[in-house]
Design a protein around this motif. Sequence first.
Motif, PDB file in Angstrom:
ATOM      1  N   TRP A 174      32.375  -7.033   1.588  1.00  0.00           N
ATOM      2  CA  TRP A 174      31.979  -5.792   1.705  1.00  0.00           C
ATOM      3  C   TRP A 174      30.537  -5.728   1.933  1.00  0.00           C
ATOM      4  CZ3 TRP A 174      34.727  -4.146  -3.696  1.00  0.00           C
ATOM      5  CH2 TRP A 174      36.214  -4.181  -3.468  1.00  0.00           C
ATOM      6  N   ARG A 212      12.785   8.272  -2.426  1.00  0.00           N
ATOM      7  CA  ARG A 212      12.981   7.207  -2.853  1.00  0.00           C
ATOM      8  C   ARG A 212      12.116   6.859  -4.063  1.00  0.00           C
ATOM      9  NH1 ARG A 212      14.314   3.548   2.505  1.00  0.00           N
ATOM     10  NH2 ARG A 212      16.439   3.828   2.549  1.00  0.00           N
ATOM     11  N   ALA A 239      29.555   0.805  -7.071  1.00  0.00           N
ATOM     12  CA  ALA A 239      28.693   1.953  -6.483  1.00  0.00           C
ATOM     13  C   ALA A 239      27.365   1.375  -5.691  1.00  0.00           C
ATOM     14  CB  ALA A 239      27.959   2.723  -7.773  1.00  0.00           C
ATOM     15  N   ARG A 241      32.081  -1.341 -11.944  1.00  0.00           N
ATOM     16  CA  ARG A 241      31.795   0.047 -11.722  1.00  0.00           C
ATOM     17  C   ARG A 241      30.402   0.014 -10.810  1.00  0.00           C
ATOM     18  NH1 ARG A 241      34.378   4.790 -12.141  1.00  0.00           N
ATOM     19  NH2 ARG A 241      36.016   3.802 -13.728  1.00  0.00           N
ATOM     20  N   ILE A 244      29.506   2.929   4.447  1.00  0.00           N
ATOM     21  CA  ILE A 244      30.706   1.920   3.546  1.00  0.00           C
ATOM     22  C   ILE A 244      31.186   1.130   4.557  1.00  0.00           C
ATOM     23  CG2 ILE A 244      32.503   2.094   2.220  1.00  0.00           C
ATOM     24  CD1 ILE A 244      31.838   4.728   0.937  1.00  0.00           C
ATOM     25  N   SER A 245      31.089  -0.189   4.352  1.00  0.00           N
ATOM     26  CA  SER A 245      32.047  -1.088   5.408  1.00  0.00           C
ATOM     27  C   SER A 245      33.491  -0.621   5.396  1.00  0.00           C
ATOM     28  CB  SER A 245      31.783  -2.463   4.520  1.00  0.00           C
ATOM     29  OG  SER A 245      33.015  -3.461   5.269  1.00  0.00           O
ATOM     30  N   PRO A 246      33.981  -0.471   6.651  1.00  0.00           N
ATOM     31  CA  PRO A 246      35.425  -0.298   6.698  1.00  0.00           C
ATOM     32  C   PRO A 246      36.167  -1.383   6.290  1.00  0.00           C
ATOM     33  CG  PRO A 246      34.255  -1.050   8.916  1.00  0.00           C
ATOM     34  CD  PRO A 246      33.196  -0.783   7.798  1.00  0.00           C
ATOM     35  N   LEU A 294      32.601   7.297  -8.752  1.00  0.00           N
ATOM     36  CA  LEU A 294      31.535   6.186  -8.227  1.00  0.00           C
ATOM     37  C   LEU A 294      30.840   5.509  -9.708  1.00  0.00           C
ATOM     38  CD1 LEU A 294      30.932   4.507  -6.039  1.00  0.00           C
ATOM     39  CD2 LEU A 294      29.066   5.930  -5.583  1.00  0.00           C
ATOM     40  N   ARG A 330      22.744   9.113   4.577  1.00  0.00           N
ATOM     41  CA  ARG A 330      23.690   8.238   5.368  1.00  0.00           C
ATOM     42  C   ARG A 330      24.636   7.716   4.176  1.00  0.00           C
ATOM     43  NH1 ARG A 330      20.781   6.298   9.207  1.00  0.00           N
ATOM     44  NH2 ARG A 330      20.606   8.246  10.407  1.00  0.00           N
ATOM     45  N   VAL A 331      25.829   7.401   4.407  1.00  0.00           N
ATOM     46  CA  VAL A 331      26.318   6.442   3.311  1.00  0.00           C
ATOM     47  C   VAL A 331      27.361   5.492   4.218  1.00  0.00           C
ATOM     48  CG1 VAL A 331      28.154   6.178   1.719  1.00  0.00           C
ATOM     49  CG2 VAL A 331      26.860   7.938   1.514  1.00  0.00           C
ATOM     50  N   LEU A 362      29.709  14.424  -0.453  1.00  0.00           N
ATOM     51  CA  LEU A 362      28.522  13.936  -1.213  1.00  0.00           C
ATOM     52  C   LEU A 362      27.924  14.987  -2.065  1.00  0.00           C
ATOM     53  CD1 LEU A 362      26.958  11.709   1.683  1.00  0.00           C
ATOM     54  CD2 LEU A 362      27.792  10.892  -0.510  1.00  0.00           C
ATOM     55  N   PRO A 368      22.505  11.294  -0.361  1.00  0.00           N
ATOM     56  CA  PRO A 368      21.632  10.477   0.485  1.00  0.00           C
ATOM     57  C   PRO A 368      21.953  10.919   2.137  1.00  0.00           C
ATOM     58  CG  PRO A 368      23.769   9.277  -0.377  1.00  0.00           C
ATOM     59  CD  PRO A 368      23.594  10.605  -0.817  1.00  0.00           C
ATOM     60  N   VAL A 413      28.214   0.822  -2.245  1.00  0.00           N
ATOM     61  CA  VAL A 413      28.607   2.102  -1.670  1.00  0.00           C
ATOM     62  C   VAL A 413      27.170   2.529  -1.034  1.00  0.00           C
ATOM     63  CG1 VAL A 413      29.309   4.397  -1.708  1.00  0.00           C
ATOM     64  CG2 VAL A 413      30.784   2.761  -2.681  1.00  0.00           C
ATOM     65  N   HIS A 414      26.398   2.647  -1.999  1.00  0.00           N
ATOM     66  CA  HIS A 414      24.943   3.149  -1.839  1.00  0.00           C
ATOM     67  C   HIS A 414      24.085   2.896  -2.893  1.00  0.00           C
ATOM     68  CE1 HIS A 414      21.725   5.800  -0.539  1.00  0.00           C
ATOM     69  NE2 HIS A 414      22.263   6.213   0.746  1.00  0.00           N
ATOM     70  N   GLU A 440      20.871   3.174  -3.607  1.00  0.00           N
ATOM     71  CA  GLU A 440      20.020   4.420  -4.145  1.00  0.00           C
ATOM     72  C   GLU A 440      20.780   5.695  -5.085  1.00  0.00           C
ATOM     73  OE1 GLU A 440      18.099   4.479  -0.482  1.00  0.00           O
ATOM     74  OE2 GLU A 440      16.987   2.799  -1.389  1.00  0.00           O
ATOM     75  N   LEU A 441      21.742   5.823  -4.328  1.00  0.00           N
ATOM     76  CA  LEU A 441      22.689   6.734  -5.052  1.00  0.00           C
ATOM     77  C   LEU A 441      22.986   6.150  -6.368  1.00  0.00           C
ATOM     78  CD1 LEU A 441      24.388   9.574  -4.802  1.00  0.00           C
ATOM     79  CD2 LEU A 441      26.368   8.000  -3.858  1.00  0.00           C
ATOM     80  N   PHE A 450      35.770   7.619  -4.788  1.00  0.00           N
ATOM     81  CA  PHE A 450      34.176   7.778  -4.606  1.00  0.00           C
ATOM     82  C   PHE A 450      33.707   8.796  -5.673  1.00  0.00           C
ATOM     83  CE2 PHE A 450      30.670  10.180  -2.863  1.00  0.00           C
ATOM     84  CZ  PHE A 450      29.888   8.960  -2.367  1.00  0.00           C
ATOM     85  N   HIS A 497      30.177  15.219  -5.025  1.00  0.00           N
ATOM     86  CA  HIS A 497      29.861  14.270  -5.852  1.00  0.00           C
ATOM     87  C   HIS A 497      28.469  14.272  -6.701  1.00  0.00           C
ATOM     88  CE1 HIS A 497      29.706  10.286  -7.575  1.00  0.00           C
ATOM     89  NE2 HIS A 497      28.346  10.112  -7.069  1.00  0.00           N
ATOM     90  N   HIS A 524      35.680   6.221   4.804  1.00  0.00           N
ATOM     91  CA  HIS A 524      35.280   5.977   6.032  1.00  0.00           C
ATOM     92  C   HIS A 524      36.122   6.723   7.138  1.00  0.00           C
ATOM     93  CE1 HIS A 524      38.508   2.834   6.475  1.00  0.00           C
ATOM     94  NE2 HIS A 524      38.038   2.660   5.543  1.00  0.00           N
ATOM     95  N   ARG A 559      42.957  -6.717   2.482  1.00  0.00           N
ATOM     96  CA  ARG A 559      42.043  -5.343   2.872  1.00  0.00           C
ATOM     97  C   ARG A 559      43.525  -4.420   3.549  1.00  0.00           C
ATOM     98  NH1 ARG A 559      41.620  -1.173   3.455  1.00  0.00           N
ATOM     99  NH2 ARG A 559      40.084  -0.174   4.694  1.00  0.00           N
ATOM    100  N   ARG A 562      28.867  -8.036   3.509  1.00  0.00           N
ATOM    101  CA  ARG A 562      28.680  -8.856   4.645  1.00  0.00           C
ATOM    102  C   ARG A 562      27.740  -9.947   4.259  1.00  0.00           C
ATOM    103  NH1 ARG A 562      28.089  -3.764   6.517  1.00  0.00           N
ATOM    104  NH2 ARG A 562      29.672  -3.194   8.053  1.00  0.00           N
ATOM    105  N   TYR A 606      22.070  13.371  -6.143  1.00  0.00           N
ATOM    106  CA  TYR A 606      21.452  12.981  -4.985  1.00  0.00           C
ATOM    107  C   TYR A 606      22.525  13.016  -3.766  1.00  0.00           C
ATOM    108  CZ  TYR A 606      19.096   9.421  -1.877  1.00  0.00           C
ATOM    109  OH  TYR A 606      18.655   8.803  -0.768  1.00  0.00           O
TER     110      TYR A 606
END
Lengths: 265, 257
Positions: free
Chosen positions: A31, B52, A153, A149, B82-84, B96, B79-80, B134, B77, A156-157, A159-160, B93, B137, B123, A207, A33, B75
Motif C-alpha cells: 500500500w 499543516r 489511517a 487502525r 489511496i493506492s488502488p 478510519l 487530496r486523498v 471527506l 484534506p 490513507v492520509h 495529516e488526516l 473509511f 468523515h 478509490h 488484493r 509502495r 480536517y
Amino acid sequence: MLLLDDFLFRALLGGIAIAAVAGPLGCFVVWQRMAYFGDSLAHGAILGVALGFFLNIDITVGIIVICLFIALLLAMLQRQNRLSSDTLLGIFSHTSLALGLIAISLMQDVRVDLFSYLFGDILAVGKEELIWIYLISAGSLLVFAYIWRGLVAATVHEELAYAEGINIGLVKLIFIAIIALLIATAMRLTGVLLITSLLILPSAAARRFSSSPEQMAILSAFIGAAEVVAGILASNTWDIPSGPAIVVAGSVIFALSLIIKPKVN
Amino acid sequence: MVKKREILISGHGINLKAGGRTILDHIDIEINKGEIVTVIGPNGAGKTSLIRVLIGAIKPDSGKIIKAENLVIGYVPQRVNISPLMPITVKRFMSLTKKTSPIDIKSTLSIVGAENLVERQFHSLSGGETQRVLLAHSVLQNPDLLILDEPVQGMDIGGQVRFYTHLERIRKSLGCGVLMVSHDLHMVMAATDKVICIHHHVCCAGEPEKVRQDPALVEMFGEKAVRSLAFYTHEHNHAHDGASNRDTITEKSDAAS
C-alpha cells in the motif's frame, strides 16, 4: 512432542508462523509502495548479523539495531530532498549488503554459513529456535494489531490521521521495528535476498479477493502460509533449496490468483 | 452578530522554512467560534503549509499556536491518494481513526447526500463524491473547528454550490468555526467573515469588504484577478439585491466560457 523431532514438521511450523506475520505486514509494504524499503532493511540485516558476531550479542538484536538505524538515516536524508527516495534506497540497500559481506568475511574466527543467511535454510531450524520464532511472531502480531487502525489511517492520509489524534511518529517507528523483527526471523526461511517476496507476493495475490484492509491482511497471512507449505514440501520432495522453492511457490499462487475470478471488486 | 468572542485556534508570528526557502513569514491568524475564515493566495503561497502547522503536523521554525482546550478539529484534506492496491470501502473509511456504528455512518453520510456510497470502494469515487465523503468523515469527529483545504477543487459549478450548501448547514448545526483554504476569490467573498490573503507573508486581512479594496490583493493576484474581482463586485451587488444562487452559476459559467 515427538512430532517436533521431525525436521520437516519443525520447518513447516516455523514457516507458517513467519508467513502469518509477513502477510499482513506485506500489505502495508504494498500500500505504501515500500518494496524497495523492505529490500534495503533486509539487506542491512547482513550488516546486523556481522554486528551481532562482532559485539558477541544475539544477531536478532544486531539486526534490529541496524534496521532502525537505516530507517532513521533514510528519513533524515529524504527530508533534505536532494536525492529521490528510490536512489537513496538503492544506495543504502547495496551499501549495507556489501558492508555486511565484507564485515563477515573479515571475521576469521567465526565460521558463518553465509549461504544460509542469504537464501535461508528453514529445514535446519531447531526446537529452541522454533520457540523463539513463535514468541517473536506472536508478540509482533499482538503489537501490530494494537497499532493497526492508526497505521491504516496514516496510510490513507498522514495529516488526516494526525489531526484526529494518531501519533504518526510512534506508529511508524513501531511498524519499522516489527519489520526488523520479521526480517530477523524470516532470514531463516528465505534468506535476506528473498525476504521482500515473502512480504509482497501474498498481498499481491490477496488484493483482488479483498474489499477491506482487514480482509486483505488476513487473506495474505493464509496465502503466505500456503506458499510456505507448498515450498517446503517441494523442497523436501525434489531436494531443491527451500528458500527459492517458497518464493517460486508464491509466484505460482500469485499467477493463479490472476486467473481465478474474484467475487468482490 | 455580537457574540462572545471565543478563540478556537490562533497562530502568532508563524515562520516556516523548507530547503532554504521561506514558506511562511510571520503569519498571524485567529479563528473564533462560529466564524468562517478563508485563507486565499496563489498556488504555492504556503496555504496548505499553514494548515499543516495549525494542525500540528509540522512544527514551525518559530511562532506560537494556541488552541482552545480540548479543541476537536475536523480536517478535510485537499487530496486523498489511496493506492488502488488498498481495498477500502466508504464505510471503512468513515471508521478510519475510531470505530463508528453503521447507523452513525449512514446518518452522517446522508447529511451530505452520500448515503448511497457507503459500500463503494473509496478509490472508485469521483472528485465530488470524495469531497463529500471527506466532509462527512470530518463531521463524525463532532468538531469545534472544521478545516478545509481547497474543498471544491476540480468540482463543477453545480457540485461546488451543493458542497457549500452542505457545509453551511453543517456549520449551523454544529456551531463550529470554519477555516477554509481557497484560491477562488469568487466563492470566498460571498460567505466569509474574515479573509486572509497570504503569499508567504500576510498581504492583507480583514472583512471581505475591506480586503476587496486593498491594493495588495490586486497586486497579488495580478491582471487576471482584477478582472475576476470586478466580476465579483458585479455579482456581489446582485447578492445584495437578493439574487439566487442560480444566477451566480449562470454568470460564472458564462465568464468561464
